[in-house]
Scaffold this motif. Structure first.
Motif, PDB file in Angstrom:
ATOM      1  N   MET A  77       0.835  -1.189   0.000  1.00 53.31           N
ATOM      2  CA  MET A  77       0.000   0.000   0.000  1.00 53.31           C
ATOM      3  C   MET A  77       0.874   1.246   0.000  1.00 53.31           C
ATOM      4  N   GLY A  78       0.330   2.329  -0.561  1.00 57.54           N
ATOM      5  CA  GLY A  78       1.096   3.564  -0.606  1.00 57.54           C
ATOM      6  C   GLY A  78       0.216   4.734  -0.982  1.00 57.54           C
ATOM      7  N   ALA A  79       0.826   5.762  -1.559  1.00 57.79           N
ATOM      8  CA  ALA A  79       0.096   6.965  -1.947  1.00 57.79           C
ATOM      9  C   ALA A  79       0.705   7.529  -3.217  1.00 57.79           C
ATOM     10  N   THR A  80      -0.109   8.247  -3.965  1.00 59.01           N
ATOM     11  CA  THR A  80       0.349   8.909  -5.181  1.00 59.01           C
ATOM     12  C   THR A  80      -0.131  10.350  -5.184  1.00 59.01           C
ATOM     13  N   GLY A  81       0.700  11.236  -5.661  1.00 63.50           N
ATOM     14  CA  GLY A  81       0.349  12.637  -5.803  1.00 63.50           C
ATOM     15  C   GLY A  81       0.711  13.115  -7.189  1.00 63.50           C
ATOM     16  N   PHE A  82      -0.186  13.883  -7.825  1.00 60.69           N
ATOM     17  CA  PHE A  82       0.113  14.362  -9.168  1.00 60.69           C
ATOM     18  C   PHE A  82      -0.622  15.663  -9.438  1.00 60.69           C
ATOM     19  N   SER A  83      -0.152  16.371 -10.452  1.00 61.90           N
ATOM     20  CA  SER A  83      -0.740  17.633 -10.877  1.00 61.90           C
ATOM     21  C   SER A  83      -1.191  17.496 -12.322  1.00 61.90           C
ATOM     22  N   LEU A  84      -2.463  17.829 -12.580  1.00 63.32           N
ATOM     23  CA  LEU A  84      -3.048  17.691 -13.912  1.00 63.32           C
ATOM     24  C   LEU A  84      -3.818  18.948 -14.272  1.00 63.32           C
ATOM     25  N   PRO A  85      -3.830  19.337 -15.559  1.00 66.23           N
ATOM     26  CA  PRO A  85      -4.779  20.379 -15.978  1.00 66.23           C
ATOM     27  C   PRO A  85      -6.197  19.845 -15.843  1.00 66.23           C
ATOM     28  N   ASP A  86      -7.160  20.738 -15.673  1.00 69.74           N
ATOM     29  CA  ASP A  86      -8.553  20.285 -15.525  1.00 69.74           C
ATOM     30  C   ASP A  86      -8.957  19.399 -16.698  1.00 69.74           C
ATOM     31  N   TYR A  87      -8.479  19.716 -17.870  1.00 72.00           N
ATOM     32  CA  TYR A  87      -8.662  18.893 -19.065  1.00 72.00           C
ATOM     33  C   TYR A  87      -7.585  19.335 -20.044  1.00 72.00           C
ATOM     34  N   ARG A  88      -7.322  18.552 -21.053  1.00 75.96           N
ATOM     35  CA  ARG A  88      -6.308  18.921 -22.042  1.00 75.96           C
ATOM     36  C   ARG A  88      -6.705  20.232 -22.723  1.00 75.96           C
ATOM     37  N   GLY A  89      -5.837  21.242 -22.605  1.00 74.16           N
ATOM     38  CA  GLY A  89      -6.146  22.553 -23.169  1.00 74.16           C
ATOM     39  C   GLY A  89      -6.615  23.556 -22.141  1.00 74.16           C
ATOM     40  N   ALA A  90      -6.837  23.134 -20.908  1.00 67.06           N
ATOM     41  CA  ALA A  90      -7.251  24.051 -19.845  1.00 67.06           C
ATOM     42  C   ALA A  90      -6.061  24.868 -19.358  1.00 67.06           C
TER      43      ALA A  90
END
Length: 247
Positions: free
Chosen positions: A1-14
């Motif tokens: 078990m673990g954790a993941t953190g990430f940063s994404l635009p709200d949608y492609r092109g946002a």
């Protein structure tokens, strides 16, 4: 078990992004048909020395339109999941170094859901090149993956993310009906390593939307975007019986 953190635009092109932190179950399973490993969750339908047919999966997080300037007043975007067949053709392989170069052709149906309902949101085709290497540094071998290729989607898929119904049109956001076709190009680099008692990984993805069929949508604010994330998991148990695998 673990954790993941990430940063994404709200949608492609946002032009707005969100950061996410989620629990991460880490599981490796190598069966005759069903497999979980560095390639993700796969169902292998056909396998030979030079070709493989399996199941491809992907998904996107939900978007709260009230928190996105371009979409304010519009309906929220539900999370999507994608599933469909993928043909993998091996162009080159070096078994001693566990390295390979493949052409991959995933074709996925897209579905949007809020868990109370599911609706079809078009199809997506992503032909791309995949290079897998096992470089050695920092006292160990790592799994390095590099992939790149164009995306193509149906008008229904583009409409879900980039269409503007006339009832949501404003003075700065005209009505827009998205066409199908070219959906931009992406490049992704991922790296991971399993240590004695834990696993660590990360990725960076770059999207280029210049020339995309929906480029003139009022919801497209940027022609490029970057996504990145890291993950860490502790290995709690391992089977006493293991098998050889290229995964």
């Amino acid at each position: 078990m673990g954790a993941t953190g990430f940063s994404l635009p709200d949608y492609r092109g946002a032009d707005q992004s969100r950061s996410y932190v989620f629990p991460l179950p880490y599981l490796v399973y190598r069966g005759e048909v069903f497999r979980i490993g560095r390639e993700g969750i796969r169902g292998v339908l056909l396998e030979s020395e030079r070709a493989e047919l399996d199941i491809s999966l992907y998904g996107t997080p939900p978007v709260n339109s009230d928190r996105n300037r371009a979409r304010q007043g519009m309906q929220d975007l539900d999370p999507t999941f994608e599933v469909g067949p993928r043909l993998n053709l091996t162009l080159w392989r070096e078994r001693k170094k566990d390295a390979r170069l493949e052409l991959r052709f995933p074709l996925r149906a897209v579905f949007a859901t809020d868990l109370a309902y599911v609706r079809h949101a078009g199809y997506l085709f992503y032909p791309h090149v995949q290079l897998d290497l096992r470089p050695a540094f920092l006292d160990g071998e790592w799994n390095l993956g590099v992939q790149s290729g164009p995306l193509y989607s149906t008008s229904k898929h583009h409409q879900y993310f980039y269409g503007v119904d006339p009832r949501f049109a404003t003075g700065t956001r005209p009505a827009y009906a998205a066409r199908g076709g070219y959906s931009g190009t992406l490049a992704l680099v991922s790296i991971s390593r399993r240590f004695r008692g834990f696993w660590a990984g990360g990725f960076v993805r770059y999207d280029w939307l210049q020339g995309a069929a929906f480029e003139d949508s009022p919801l497209v604010k940027r022609r490029h975007s970057v996504m990145a994330g890291v993950a860490l998991a502790w290995i709690l148990a391992q089977s006493t019986r293991t098998v050889e695998s290229d995964d």
